[in-house]
Design a protein around this motif. Sequence first.
Motif, PDB file in Angstrom:
ATOM      1  N   ALA A  63     127.474   3.195   3.672  1.00 43.91           N
ATOM      2  CA  ALA A  63     126.058   2.852   3.560  1.00 43.91           C
ATOM      3  C   ALA A  63     125.511   2.393   4.904  1.00 43.91           C
ATOM      4  CB  ALA A  63     125.869   1.756   2.511  1.00 43.91           C
ATOM      5  N   ASP A  64     126.286   1.594   5.614  1.00 41.65           N
ATOM      6  CA  ASP A  64     125.848   1.078   6.905  1.00 41.65           C
ATOM      7  C   ASP A  64     125.717   2.203   7.934  1.00 41.65           C
ATOM      8  OD1 ASP A  64     125.297  -1.395   8.535  1.00 41.65           O
ATOM      9  OD2 ASP A  64     126.969  -0.585   9.708  1.00 41.65           O
ATOM     10  N   LEU A  65     126.686   3.122   7.935  1.00 41.24           N
ATOM     11  CA  LEU A  65     126.628   4.255   8.860  1.00 41.24           C
ATOM     12  C   LEU A  65     125.405   5.121   8.583  1.00 41.24           C
ATOM     13  CD1 LEU A  65     130.394   5.315   8.862  1.00 41.24           C
ATOM     14  CD2 LEU A  65     129.147   4.279  10.761  1.00 41.24           C
ATOM     15  N   ASN A  66     125.120   5.316   7.303  1.00 39.05           N
ATOM     16  CA  ASN A  66     123.960   6.115   6.920  1.00 39.05           C
ATOM     17  C   ASN A  66     122.663   5.439   7.332  1.00 39.05           C
ATOM     18  OD1 ASN A  66     121.884   6.340   4.339  1.00 39.05           O
ATOM     19  ND2 ASN A  66     122.619   8.314   5.085  1.00 39.05           N
ATOM     20  N   ARG A  67     122.583   4.135   7.089  1.00 38.20           N
ATOM     21  CA  ARG A  67     121.344   3.406   7.340  1.00 38.20           C
ATOM     22  C   ARG A  67     121.111   3.150   8.823  1.00 38.20           C
ATOM     23  NH1 ARG A  67     122.585  -0.574   4.623  1.00 38.20           N
ATOM     24  NH2 ARG A  67     123.203  -1.995   6.290  1.00 38.20           N
ATOM     25  N   ARG A  68     122.134   2.701   9.523  1.00 37.95           N
ATOM     26  CA  ARG A  68     121.960   2.290  10.921  1.00 37.95           C
ATOM     27  C   ARG A  68     122.045   3.461  11.899  1.00 37.95           C
ATOM     28  NH1 ARG A  68     122.345  -3.261  11.622  1.00 37.95           N
ATOM     29  NH2 ARG A  68     123.099  -4.434   9.802  1.00 37.95           N
ATOM     30  N   ASP A  69     122.937   4.417  11.625  1.00 35.07           N
ATOM     31  CA  ASP A  69     123.174   5.501  12.576  1.00 35.07           C
ATOM     32  C   ASP A  69     122.578   6.832  12.135  1.00 35.07           C
ATOM     33  OD1 ASP A  69     124.588   3.621  14.014  1.00 35.07           O
ATOM     34  OD2 ASP A  69     126.538   4.232  13.216  1.00 35.07           O
ATOM     35  N   ASN A  70     121.902   6.825  10.973  1.00 37.71           N
ATOM     36  CA  ASN A  70     121.256   8.043  10.463  1.00 37.71           C
ATOM     37  C   ASN A  70     122.255   9.173  10.232  1.00 37.71           C
ATOM     38  OD1 ASN A  70     118.743   9.083   9.561  1.00 37.71           O
ATOM     39  ND2 ASN A  70     118.611  10.383  11.379  1.00 37.71           N
ATOM     40  N   ILE A  71     123.489   8.822   9.889  1.00 36.93           N
ATOM     41  CA  ILE A  71     124.513   9.821   9.631  1.00 36.93           C
ATOM     42  C   ILE A  71     124.321  10.381   8.221  1.00 36.93           C
ATOM     43  CG2 ILE A  71     126.987  10.151   9.234  1.00 36.93           C
ATOM     44  CD1 ILE A  71     127.535   8.288  11.551  1.00 36.93           C
ATOM     45  N   THR A  72     124.301  11.691   8.121  1.00 36.65           N
ATOM     46  CA  THR A  72     124.192  12.360   6.828  1.00 36.65           C
ATOM     47  C   THR A  72     125.550  12.320   6.131  1.00 36.65           C
ATOM     48  OG1 THR A  72     122.535  13.828   7.782  1.00 36.65           O
ATOM     49  CG2 THR A  72     123.523  14.505   5.691  1.00 36.65           C
ATOM     50  N   VAL A  73     125.555  12.023   4.831  1.00 39.08           N
ATOM     51  CA  VAL A  73     126.807  11.873   4.085  1.00 39.08           C
ATOM     52  C   VAL A  73     126.787  12.773   2.858  1.00 39.08           C
ATOM     53  CG1 VAL A  73     128.329  10.275   2.861  1.00 39.08           C
ATOM     54  CG2 VAL A  73     127.023   9.470   4.847  1.00 39.08           C
ATOM     55  N   LEU A  74     127.826  13.562   2.715  1.00 41.01           N
ATOM     56  CA  LEU A  74     128.073  14.337   1.496  1.00 41.01           C
ATOM     57  C   LEU A  74     129.377  13.820   0.928  1.00 41.01           C
ATOM     58  CD1 LEU A  74     127.413  16.672  -0.433  1.00 41.01           C
ATOM     59  CD2 LEU A  74     128.590  18.213   1.147  1.00 41.01           C
ATOM     60  N   VAL A  75     129.328  13.118  -0.210  1.00 47.06           N
ATOM     61  CA  VAL A  75     130.499  12.417  -0.724  1.00 47.06           C
ATOM     62  C   VAL A  75     130.701  12.732  -2.198  1.00 47.06           C
ATOM     63  CG1 VAL A  75     129.085  10.355  -1.159  1.00 47.06           C
ATOM     64  CG2 VAL A  75     131.578  10.118  -1.024  1.00 47.06           C
ATOM     65  N   SER A  76     131.952  12.955  -2.585  1.00 49.71           N
ATOM     66  CA  SER A  76     132.267  13.107  -4.002  1.00 49.71           C
ATOM     67  C   SER A  76     132.843  11.798  -4.506  1.00 49.71           C
ATOM     68  CB  SER A  76     133.258  14.247  -4.230  1.00 49.71           C
ATOM     69  OG  SER A  76     134.517  13.951  -3.656  1.00 49.71           O
ATOM     70  N   LEU A  77     132.398  11.386  -5.678  1.00 47.61           N
ATOM     71  CA  LEU A  77     132.858  10.137  -6.284  1.00 47.61           C
ATOM     72  C   LEU A  77     133.203  10.394  -7.749  1.00 47.61           C
ATOM     73  CD1 LEU A  77     130.212   7.593  -4.921  1.00 47.61           C
ATOM     74  CD2 LEU A  77     132.583   7.838  -4.163  1.00 47.61           C
ATOM     75  N   HIS A  78     134.311   9.842  -8.166  1.00 49.27           N
ATOM     76  CA  HIS A  78     134.677   9.936  -9.577  1.00 49.27           C
ATOM     77  C   HIS A  78     134.154   8.721 -10.337  1.00 49.27           C
ATOM     78  CE1 HIS A  78     136.917  11.640 -12.901  1.00 49.27           C
ATOM     79  NE2 HIS A  78     137.441  10.464 -13.158  1.00 49.27           N
ATOM     80  N   GLN A  79     133.939   7.618  -9.610  1.00 48.85           N
ATOM     81  CA  GLN A  79     133.505   6.373 -10.239  1.00 48.85           C
ATOM     82  C   GLN A  79     131.987   6.332 -10.323  1.00 48.85           C
ATOM     83  OE1 GLN A  79     135.412   6.790  -7.564  1.00 48.85           O
ATOM     84  NE2 GLN A  79     137.076   5.303  -7.431  1.00 48.85           N
ATOM     85  N   VAL A  80     131.458   6.511 -11.527  1.00 51.29           N
ATOM     86  CA  VAL A  80     130.013   6.527 -11.728  1.00 51.29           C
ATOM     87  C   VAL A  80     129.394   5.196 -11.319  1.00 51.29           C
ATOM     88  CG1 VAL A  80     128.184   6.749 -13.453  1.00 51.29           C
ATOM     89  CG2 VAL A  80     130.165   8.254 -13.549  1.00 51.29           C
ATOM     90  N   GLU A  81     130.116   4.108 -11.497  1.00 50.08           N
ATOM     91  CA  GLU A  81     129.610   2.783 -11.130  1.00 50.08           C
ATOM     92  C   GLU A  81     129.135   2.763  -9.678  1.00 50.08           C
ATOM     93  OE1 GLU A  81     131.406  -1.624 -10.139  1.00 50.08           O
ATOM     94  OE2 GLU A  81     132.589  -0.226 -11.345  1.00 50.08           O
ATOM     95  N   TYR A  82     129.916   3.348  -8.782  1.00 48.60           N
ATOM     96  CA  TYR A  82     129.563   3.309  -7.361  1.00 48.60           C
ATOM     97  C   TYR A  82     128.434   4.289  -7.044  1.00 48.60           C
ATOM     98  CZ  TYR A  82     133.684   0.448  -6.874  1.00 48.60           C
ATOM     99  OH  TYR A  82     134.591  -0.567  -7.007  1.00 48.60           O
ATOM    100  N   THR A  83     128.365   5.369  -7.784  1.00 48.58           N
ATOM    101  CA  THR A  83     127.235   6.278  -7.636  1.00 48.58           C
ATOM    102  C   THR A  83     125.940   5.550  -7.954  1.00 48.58           C
ATOM    103  OG1 THR A  83     128.581   8.205  -8.211  1.00 48.58           O
ATOM    104  CG2 THR A  83     126.200   8.419  -8.482  1.00 48.58           C
ATOM    105  N   LEU A  84     125.921   4.807  -9.058  1.00 51.36           N
ATOM    106  CA  LEU A  84     124.727   4.079  -9.466  1.00 51.36           C
ATOM    107  C   LEU A  84     124.401   2.951  -8.501  1.00 51.36           C
ATOM    108  CD1 LEU A  84     125.531   3.836 -13.281  1.00 51.36           C
ATOM    109  CD2 LEU A  84     123.826   5.306 -12.217  1.00 51.36           C
TER     110      LEU A  84
END
Length: 324
Positions: A221-242
């Motif tokens: 989240a910090d890399l995305n917010r501060r450095d404008n890095i685009t992230v494509l991530v797969s997650l199995h845990q719906v909790e963290y997606t939300l």
Amino acid sequence: TASTPFQPAADPAFAAQKSAQAAAAAPGASPVIELRDLHKAYGPLEVIKGVSLSAPRGHVVTLIGSSGSGKSTLLRCCNLLESSQAGTILFEGEPVRWTGPARERRPADRDQLRRIRTNLAMVFQQFNLWAHLTILQNVMEAPVTVLRQNPAQVEARARMLLAKVGIGDKADAWPAQLSGGQQQRAAIARTLMQGAEFIVADEPIASLDPSSARRVMDILADLNRRDNITVLVSLHQVEYTLRYCPRTIALKAGEIVYDGPSRALTPEFLASIYGAESEDLFASIDAQPLPQDTEVRKPSAESSLVPFDLARRGAAEQRPHLNA
């Protein structure tokens, strides 16, 4: 026959966020990555069936889906570790050039492939750290050994990145001396050494305990917010997606069945893509304690969807959100 994508109810907050991001983007800017009608098969088994998606610069795209839905294969096609048999992949508007018949096609231009991979970094579920090298040496290995960069300059950058992911004091430790979460943070630091502006992460928190998983997601989240890095991530845990990710794409049997705001996902819809697994997912979400003095937000009467109550996501409002 392709499934009709699930359409969420209108989400004004998500729409406002997308509008703000679009306004901040450079006029005419192309998505960092775009897939058009992508297909991938292993023998007679088609695992990716006409997938189309894009990730604008500075955004995050989260993939969810049950085991075998095609998440990992799709990510491996995105970073060209796997060759797809049909469809188009574009990086910043530039289409990947292919050679060979459909079932055997592969990237045709080595210079293009090298250029793409320089700007695209991969974080795997397994940390893949060299056991015989210290954490600092692991992070420095590729730039020094493969790219022949100046060791002193590489070391300075490596120490800075280790500090950035919160393990600067572990530079001289061996991988076996670190926890799983610390090893994953070392792997992220190693990924960042190449200066990539696009991160592909394949279930990076799947093998971590909840505390370590939150720390890794905080870093993304910090890399995305501060450095404008685009992230494509797969997650199995719906909790963290939300908790962390405004936009979700759901895969089922190799097809996109949802692309929209995470807050519009419903238990009924998640049950339709996860099946029996959904009971464990819902139990994990419901187990989150309700913070004191937190108002429980109810879905509107007009809404045809019943979103998860995001106020129950631990201290969700205090967590950084990707794209925030």
